[in-house]
Each structure stands twice: as structure tokens, then as C-alpha cells.
Write a protein that holds these residues in place. Structure first.
Motif, PDB file in Angstrom:
ATOM      1  N   GLN A  72     -11.728  25.914  36.755  1.00 17.85           N
ATOM      2  CA  GLN A  72     -12.716  25.489  37.934  1.00 17.85           C
ATOM      3  C   GLN A  72     -12.985  26.362  38.905  1.00 17.85           C
TER       4      GLN A  72
ATOM      5  N   PHE B  99      -5.093  19.396  44.461  1.00 19.37           N
ATOM      6  CA  PHE B  99      -5.500  19.819  42.960  1.00 19.37           C
ATOM      7  C   PHE B  99      -7.038  18.943  42.697  1.00 19.37           C
ATOM      8  N   GLU B 100      -7.990  19.234  43.510  1.00 23.94           N
ATOM      9  CA  GLU B 100      -9.243  18.662  43.080  1.00 23.94           C
ATOM     10  C   GLU B 100      -9.837  19.554  42.003  1.00 23.94           C
ATOM     11  N   LEU B 101      -9.703  20.734  42.071  1.00 22.82           N
ATOM     12  CA  LEU B 101     -10.196  21.650  41.066  1.00 22.82           C
ATOM     13  C   LEU B 101      -8.826  22.218  40.351  1.00 22.82           C
ATOM     14  N   ASP B 102      -9.148  22.595  39.179  1.00 20.89           N
ATOM     15  CA  ASP B 102      -7.898  23.523  38.311  1.00 20.89           C
ATOM     16  C   ASP B 102      -8.202  24.893  38.502  1.00 20.89           C
TER      17      ASP B 102
END
Lengths: 299, 218
Positions: free
Chosen positions: A129, A123-126
């Protein structure tokens, strides 16, 4: 027959139909290919899930390639759960280079619901993003601002949950997705036409120009409906449907579920509620043609 | 504060059972407050070790609870005990264990706790995680509620589709969805525009791990 690119379908077709297919756990692609061949000429695109429900499987991009090889139009589902920004971008470049041009940007289910519960959730991005990221790749740059030697040309989709409680925070997030630039929306399963209409009315006001496909998941028993109401986030099966399922003779649940789904699809189409439907009947893909036939969509 | 939990006794015993002279070392700060490694917990663990090792006539369990295990000066004061002990069982957080190991260089130091998170006591006997020490604080945008820590997925632009009925978390229906809490708080403060703003992907290298901060002046 060469499939019509989904982007063109979105522009031209009055009522769009997509279905969800799930890759197998393992290397035997036979069943996946049979599902693809069963459905590819009857629907506008096939969505491929990305380690759906956090259960490790054959990759989304892999089954998307199988769809291409077999003459269908794939929508690659991409989640933020398993990959960091380098891996996600690399995957998207690969997909694009092989003619996979549609991507549905999702957050991804929690690791906890899957079969590798000790895995590191990335979940580094959502999802907002991720939509921004795909638009960036389409513009010819990567996330760090570097020029790409060959840009992507993705048609970008997002999900929405019209039945969430409370719905306001979900709608706010949905607005952010729309503002990042999307071409289509595939919603979580909806069963209540008024709820769907309220969401569509809301979404239309955002003026994002995107096409909205209502999520259809056939419910095949009252027990399943009650379980979903209690445990599956963002899903609400109304009491009238539960009663209808309760009154269904034993052994005819699937038939009934298909009938209810088809009735709902016809209503959406006849009343022009939205631009199409996205049918999810995971584990029973071979029965999707019955839904299409019963709803008058079997061309 | 740092929150920790004691390891199961069997795991501790497996680490330490072949040593005779053991110092059980607590810590008077965070882990005292979270009932994991204070004077009382040191006493309980020491008693359990004595019972488990009752057949070992050479077993000597000593106890000590410095004010803070993560301060070199406070641990240095115990250094003269080194010749009389074979191993240290630290009931400090991970930082405490390593501070002790850095000073007691000739004997092994074992952890009796699992360090779990940065949090606070919400009620008697209930500690909740509040901060991930990410080095890039977002609380100004989120009504003082940390999405990096309290959203199960650490999302920055709003809730996932997994929010359960009534605003509970997909991962644990006992927990609140952080983004529903953030929404409600910002709404109350008439600051929802902050949630409408797009948040760029996070800089996960705001702290270069392992983190070091060198003060330039005091």
C-alpha cells in the motif's frame, strides 16, 4: 561534484552500488557526516534507515538532508510502523520538496525488537500500500484523491527476502509490490549464490523493469552466522561459510567477513547475476571502503 | 468470546484495601469460560481478600455471579445491595465493569481483571485472539484467518519480511505467521487468487469510536 540522480544511475549503470547508513541516537551529526563524506563519491546512493530495528533515532529524512547538503544521493527508507497515512504523506511531501527523490518502501520491524517496546505499533499501511501511495503522490494526488499543489517525483524501491522459509508467500507479496510499480529492489542479505540466482530468475519473469540489488551483510564470525541463522528472519548463511569463519584466526574475523563479502560481490558482478549490490555494514560503516576496494568497486 | 486475565493481587489490594464492605462480582458468561471471573475465581479472590484483610474486623466480603455483567437488567437486580456495600470489585470484562458502574452510581466500582481480547479456547487452558472487532471483516479474502488480528502487524497484502523459519512470527517464534497460514489454506482451497489481489488500505473508521449501533428494526 553533483551526484547523478539515482533514477539515471538505474537506467545507465551496469553495476550499481548502494550502502546503508544509520542515523545516530541524538543530535550530534558529526559521525553521520563523516560516514557520508567517506562514502558519497564511491557509491551510487546511500540508504538511510528509518528507526532501524524499532530503535528510536534521528529521522531518516534528517540524515537524507545531510547527505544532500554534503553532495551525496540519498535513498530515504520509509516504514509503516510509526506513522499513519497523514504523517507518511506529509513526510514524503517534505522530502520531495527538499530534493530527496528516492524512497525505499518497507513494512518496518516489529516494535517488540526495539527500545520503546510499549509504543503503539501503527502499521496502518503495509509496504504494498505504501508503494501504491508513493505512486499516487507522484501522480499529483493524495491518498484521499485530493489534488496536490506540487507533486512528488519519487524513484520507488522495495525490499525482498529471497532466503525466506517458506518462500512462496514472500514471493507472492513481492509480485504485488512489483505490480504496484517499483524501479528498484534491495534484497535482504543473501549468502548463497544459487538462492540469489533463483530469486533473480523469478523476479525477471515478472517483467517489472526494476533493477535488483543483492543485499550484502558481512558476517564476521561463525557465532554471528549461527546466531543469524537461528534468530534473524529471512537470512541463511550456508555451512561452508560458517566453516570458513570457524577456521579464521582470532582477531581476523572482520577481515575475513570483508573478504567473503567482496568475493561474493565479485562473483555477482562477474557472472552478471543481478544489477548491483546493496551493502549493509551497520555500526562499521567506516570499513565499507575496504569491501569496495576488495571487490574492485573502489573507483 | 471476550477473554480476560486477573490483575495481580497486589494491584487489586491497593485499589480496594481501604474499603470495608466489598462485593466481589463475577460474570457467568465469557470470563467464566476463560477462567478469569466465574464462580470459582470469585471465590478464590474473596478468600485472598479475607486473608489479606484479616486484621480488619469490619471487613465483609460478599460474592455474587450474575449470568452477564454487561446486561443492565441482570445488574439492576442487585441494586438493593447498594446500601450494604462500600465498593464493588468487578470480575467482569471492561464492558461489565462499566455496566455495573452505570447502575451503582453511589459507590465506586473497581476492575479486578484486564480485558485482553476477543478469542476462543484452542485447548484446555489456552485462549487465542481471533478478532479485533474492526467493523470491516476481511475473512472472506483470507481463508477464514484474520490478518488484522493474527498478523502481528495487521498487514493486509501478505507477510512481512520478518517471517521466521518454518513460518513463524517475527514477534513471537511460538506463534504462526498468519500469512503463512492464510497462504496454505487458500492454496488448499485453490483460492490463492484472493491473496494475489491488491487490498486497499483499510478503513480504520469503519467503526466510529466509540462505537454505537442503533437497530432500525427487529
Amino acid at each position: 561534484m553533483k551526484p547523478v540522480p539515482f533514477r539515471e544511475v538505474l537506467e545507465k549503470k551496469d553495476f550499481i552500488v548502494t550502502v546503508e547508513v544509520a542515523p545516530q541516537k541524538g543530535t550530534n551529526t558529526g559521525k553521520a557526516i563523516s560516514h557520508i563524506n567517506l562514502l558519497k563519491d564511491r557509491v551510487d546512493a546511500l540508504n538511510v534507515t528509518d528507526n532501524q530495528s524499532s530503535v528510536m533515532r534521528y529521522p531518516s529524512v534528517g540524515m537524507c538532508l545531510l547527505i544532500k547538503e554534503n553532495g551525496g544521493e540519498p535513498v530515504m527508507q520509509a516504514t509503516c510502523r510509526d506513522k499513519n497515512r497523514l504523517a507518511i504523506q506529509a513526510d514524503l511531501l517534505f522530502a520531495s520538496s527538499r530534493g530527496i527523490n528516492n524512497v525505499l518502501c518497507l513494512t518496518g520491524d516489529a516494535i517488540d525488537v526495539g527500545d520503546h517496546t510499549q509504543a503503539k505499533p501503527v502499521f496502518e499501511l503495509d509496504s504494498v500500500q505504501l508503494i501504491n501511495l508513493v505512486n499516487t503522490l507522484n501522480s499529483g494526488k493524495d491518498m484521499a484523491g485530493n489534488e496536490l499543489n506540487g507533486k512528488t517525483d519519487f524513484c520507488i524501491g522495495a525490499s525482498a527476502t529471497p532466503s525466506s522459509d517458506p518462500v512462496e508467500p514472500q514471493l507472492l507479496k513481492f509480485r504485488k509490490k512489483v505490480h504496484q510499480g517499483i524501479s528498484f529492489v534491495q534484497t535482504q542479505a543473501v549468502y548463497d549464490i544459487d538462492e540469489l540466482k533463483r530469486f533473480i530468475e523469478y523476479a525477471r519473469k515478472l517483467d517489472g523493469g526494476m533493477k535488483i540489488l543483492a543485499g550484502i551483510v558481512p558476517v564476521i564470525s561463525a557465532r554471528m552466522a549461527e546466531y543469524m541463522n537461528a534468530n534473524v528472519p529471512g537470512i541463511f548463511v550456508p555451512d561452508t561459510l560458517i566453516t570458513e569463519l570457524k577456521n579464521t584466526p582470532k582477531g581476523e574475523g572482520i577481515k575475513k567477513g570483508i573478504e567473503i563479502a567482496a568475493r561474493f560481490i565479485r562473483q555477482i558482478k562477474d557472472e552478471k547475476v543481478c544489477d548491483g549490490v546493496h551493502i549493509m555494514f551497520i555500526g562499521r560503516e567506516e570499513r565499507i571502503p575496504e569491501i569496495l576496494e576488495a571487490s574492485g568497486l573502489w573507483a | 468470546m471476550i477473554v480476560a486475565e486477573r490483575k495481580p493481587f497486589e494491584e487489586i489490594w491497593n485499589m480496594i484495601s481501604h474499603y470495608n464492605r466489598i462485593l466481589v462480582l463475577g460474570c457467568g458468561t465469557c470470563v467464566t469460560i476463560c477462567w478469569a471471573g466465574g464462580e470459582k475465581e470469585v471465590g478464590i479472590l474473596a478468600s485472598q481478600l479475607k486473608i489479606a484483610g484479616e486484621k480488619n474486623n469490619e471487613l465483609i466480603i460478599t460474592e455474587s455471579v450474575p449470568e452477564r455483567q454487561c446486561e443492565i437488567e441482570m445488574i439492576q437486580e442487585l441494586k438493593d445491595k447498594e446500601g450494604n456495600i462500600d465498593a464493588i470489585l468487578s470480575m467482569g470484562c471492561g464492558a461489565g465493569v462499566q455496566t455495573v458502574a452505570g447502575i451503582f452510581t453511589d459507590i465506586p466500582v473497581f476492575p479486578a481483571l484486564n480485558t485482553t481480547f476477543l478469542g476462543m479456547p484452542e485447548a484446555e487452558g489456552l485462549w487465542v485472539e481471533m478478532c479485533s472487532a474492526c467493523g470491516d471483516c476481511y475473512l472472506a479474502y483470507t481463508g477464514g484467518i484474520c490478518p488484522v488480528t493474527r498478523c502481528g502487524k495487521g498487514l493486509l497484502n501478505g507477510p512481512c519480511g520478518g517471517t521466521r523459519k518454518g513460518g513463524k512470527c517475527e514477534i513471537d517464534p511460538e506463534k504462526d505467521c498468519a500469512w503463512v497460514l492464510i497462504y496454505r489454506r487458500l492454496e488448499k482451497l485453490s483460492m490463492l487468487d484472493l491473496m494475489e489481489q491488491y487490498r486497499e488500505p483499510k478503513n480504520y473508521r469503519a467503526v466510529k469510536r466509540p462505537g454505537i449501533i442503533r437497530a432500525t428494526a427487529r
